[in-house]
Design a protein around this motif. Structure first.
Motif, PDB file in Angstrom:
ATOM      1  N   LEU A 170       0.827  -1.203   0.000  1.00 43.05           N
ATOM      2  CA  LEU A 170       0.000   0.000   0.000  1.00 43.05           C
ATOM      3  C   LEU A 170       0.866   1.259   0.000  1.00 43.05           C
ATOM      4  O   LEU A 170       0.629   2.197  -0.779  1.00 43.05           O
ATOM      5  CB  LEU A 170      -0.917  -0.007   1.223  1.00 43.05           C
ATOM      6  N   THR A 171       1.888   1.274   0.845  1.00 42.09           N
ATOM      7  CA  THR A 171       2.769   2.447   0.938  1.00 42.09           C
ATOM      8  C   THR A 171       3.524   2.678  -0.371  1.00 42.09           C
ATOM      9  O   THR A 171       3.678   3.819  -0.826  1.00 42.09           O
ATOM     10  CB  THR A 171       3.768   2.270   2.094  1.00 42.09           C
ATOM     11  N   ALA A 172       3.997   1.597  -0.985  1.00 42.94           N
ATOM     12  CA  ALA A 172       4.714   1.730  -2.262  1.00 42.94           C
ATOM     13  C   ALA A 172       3.795   2.300  -3.341  1.00 42.94           C
ATOM     14  O   ALA A 172       4.214   3.169  -4.131  1.00 42.94           O
ATOM     15  CB  ALA A 172       5.274   0.376  -2.680  1.00 42.94           C
ATOM     16  N   TYR A 173       2.554   1.841  -3.391  1.00 43.50           N
ATOM     17  CA  TYR A 173       1.599   2.399  -4.362  1.00 43.50           C
ATOM     18  C   TYR A 173       1.364   3.885  -4.097  1.00 43.50           C
ATOM     19  O   TYR A 173       1.293   4.698  -5.029  1.00 43.50           O
ATOM     20  CB  TYR A 173       0.274   1.634  -4.299  1.00 43.50           C
ATOM     21  N   GLN A 174       1.258   4.265  -2.840  1.00 42.47           N
ATOM     22  CA  GLN A 174       1.066   5.678  -2.511  1.00 42.47           C
ATOM     23  C   GLN A 174       2.264   6.512  -2.979  1.00 42.47           C
ATOM     24  O   GLN A 174       2.104   7.649  -3.436  1.00 42.47           O
ATOM     25  CB  GLN A 174       0.842   5.826  -1.003  1.00 42.47           C
TER      26      GLN A 174
END
Length: 378
Positions: A270-274
Motif C-alpha cells: 500500500l505504501t509503495a503504491y502511494q
C-alpha cells in the motif's frame, strides 16, 4: 540419504552443459541485474512509513495466521485492494502472494474444459505452468506475430478463447503492438489477459503500466500486476471485474490454499503504491536512462548485439552458455553486476547478457559498462 540416481544424473547434465543454477552471493557491484527499476526496494521512506502505518493503526501482528478465507483476511487487505483498483482504473483487485501464484491461480482456474488458450511462445514460466494445470486446450503463437495468432483463432469458431501475452517480455524486454492485439481480440470476442510484471513503475505518468499508458485498460479481460519488480516489494494483484474477483476467490487454488501475506507485507504494498503518486521525477529519470542506454549502445556500434527494446530490460545476445558466462564474469570483475541468461531458460543459441536499467544508475555507469562490453566483444 543419497539423491536418487536419475536426479543425480540431471544435475550432472546441467554441469556438463554449463547450465547449473547456483544461488549467488550478495555483492556491492553496480546494479545492472535486479528488477528494482525505480529503487523502491531500498527506499527508507517506504520502509519507515509502512511500519508507522501499522503502529498508527494498532496492527501489531507478525503473520496473517491463516488463509484469507479462514483467519488471514486482515483489514489492510481491503484498504490496499481498493487503493490498487482505483490506481489502475479497475473495477476490482485481488492480491496474491506472488506473481507466480497469481498466474498459476488464474490460468489453472479460469479457462475451462473445451475452452482454448492462445499464448505467446515467450510467455513466462509461471503462465505456462498455470496453463499446464488448466483443463483447457492450449496453443502457442509465434512471438508477437498476430497473423499467426489470427490463424489459430480461426481454427476454433464458436469457442471461448483466451489470448495471453506480456506487455514487456522478461527475457527480451520487447513489447507487442497492444493496440493491434486489443483490436484483434475484440474482432473475435476473445478474452485478453496481459501480464504487466515489468511495466509497473516503468510506464505511465505514475508508473501505472503500459495498458493504462495506452488507455486500453477498459478493453481487456484481466491484468496481472506483480509487485516484486518496479514496486520493490512482494506479491501481485489480478485486476478485472468484480465477478472475476469473486470467481478467483472461489476457484483459484493458489489463493485459497495458502496463508495470506503478513500485515507488514500488505502495508508495504500500500505504501509503495502511494509513493508512485509522488515519484514522477524518479520514473522520469528511469525513462531518461533507458533512452541514454539505447543511444550509447548505438554510438558504440553495439546495436546489432541487442534485442530491440524501449523498456528497462536490454538483452545482448551472446550464443553459448560458456561464452555468456565468461563475458558476464569479465564485467563483474570490473565492478558491474550483469547476469548471464543461460539455456534452457532461453533457447540454445539465444543465451544473453541481460542489462536491467534503473533510475539510480548514473550515465557514467551506463557509459562504462557499455564501453567495457565493446572492448570485451570486439
Amino acid at each position: 540419504m543419497k539423491l536418487p540416481e536419475n536426479l543425480t544424473q540431471k544435475l550432472e547434465n546441467r554441469k556438463q552443459n554449463n547450465s547449473l543454477r547456483q544461488l549467488p552471493s550478495f555483492n556491492n557491484l553496480v546494479d545492472f541485474s535486479s528488477n528494482d527499476y525505480i529503487g523502491f526496494s531500498k527506499s527508507e521512506a517506504i520502509f519507515k512509513q509502512a511500519h508507522h502505518y501499522l503502529i498508527e493503526n494498532d496492527i501489531i501482528q507478525n503473520g496473517a495466521t491463516g488463509s484469507r478465507l479462514i483467519s488471514g483476511n486482515h483489514s489492510l487487505y481491503q484498504i490496499a485492494e481498493l487503493f490498487i483498483a482505483q490506481f489502475h482504473g479497475s473495477e476490482s483487485a485481488l492480491i496474491f502472494n506472488s506473481g507466480y501464484d497469481a498466474n498459476v491461480g488464474f490460468f489453472s482456474a479460469v479457462p475451462q474444459r473445451n475452452d482454448v488458450i492462445l499464448y505467446d511462445e515467450l510467455s513466462h514460466a509461471s503462465i505456462r505452468d498455470g496453463i499446464v494445470m488448466s483443463n483447457a486446450k492450449s496453443y502457442k503463437f509465434n512471438h508477437n506475430d498476430f497473423e499467426d495468432l489470427e490463424r489459430l483463432i480461426l481454427k476454433f469458431p464458436d469457442t471461448t478463447i483466451y489470448i495471453v501475452t506480456e506487455t514487456v517480455f522478461s527475457m527480451d524486454g520487447d513489447s507487442p503492438n497492444l493496440e493491434e492485439l486489443v483490436a484483434l481480440s475484440e474482432k473475435y470476442n476473445c478474452f485478453l489477459v496481459v501480464d504487466e510484471a515489468h511495466t509497473l513503475g516503468v510506464f505511465g505518468e505514475k508508473g501505472e503500466g503500459l495498458m493504462q499508458y495506452l488507455q486500453l485498460q477498459d478493453r481487456i479481460f484481466a491484468r496481472i500486476m506483480t509487485f516484486g519488480k518496479g514496486l520493490g516489494c512482494h506479491g501481485a494483484a489480478i485486476l478485472g471485474s468484480s465477478a472475476l474477483k469473486e470467481y478467483l476467490v472461489n476457484f483459484a487454488r493458489s489463493f485459497i490454499y495458502t496463508t495470506g501475506l503478513s500485515p507488514h507485507s500488505v502495508s508495504t504494498i500500500l505504501t509503495a503504491y502511494q509513493h508512485l503518486e509522488t515519484e514522477k521525477e524518479t520514473i522520469e529519470k528511469l525513462r531518461q536512462n533507458i533512452v541514454f542506454f539505447n543511444q550509447q549502445k548505438n554510438l558504440l556500434g553495439l546495436k546489432p548485439m541487442f534485442v530491440r527494446s524501449k523498456s528497462a530490460i536490454q538483452s545482448a545476445i551472446v550464443p553459448g552458455n560458456k561464452n555468456v558466462k565468461q563475458l558476464a564474469g569479465q564485467l563483474q570483475d570490473k565492478g558491474f553486476d550483469v547476469k548471464p541468461i543461460l539455456s534452457p531458460t532461453v533457447p540454445e543459441g539465444q543465451e544473453r547478457l541481460r542489462f536491467c536499467i534503473h533510475s539510480y544508475n548514473s550515465q557514467e555507469e551506463i557509459n562504462q559498462v557499455l564501453n567495457l562490453l565493446g572492448n570485451f566483444v570486439f
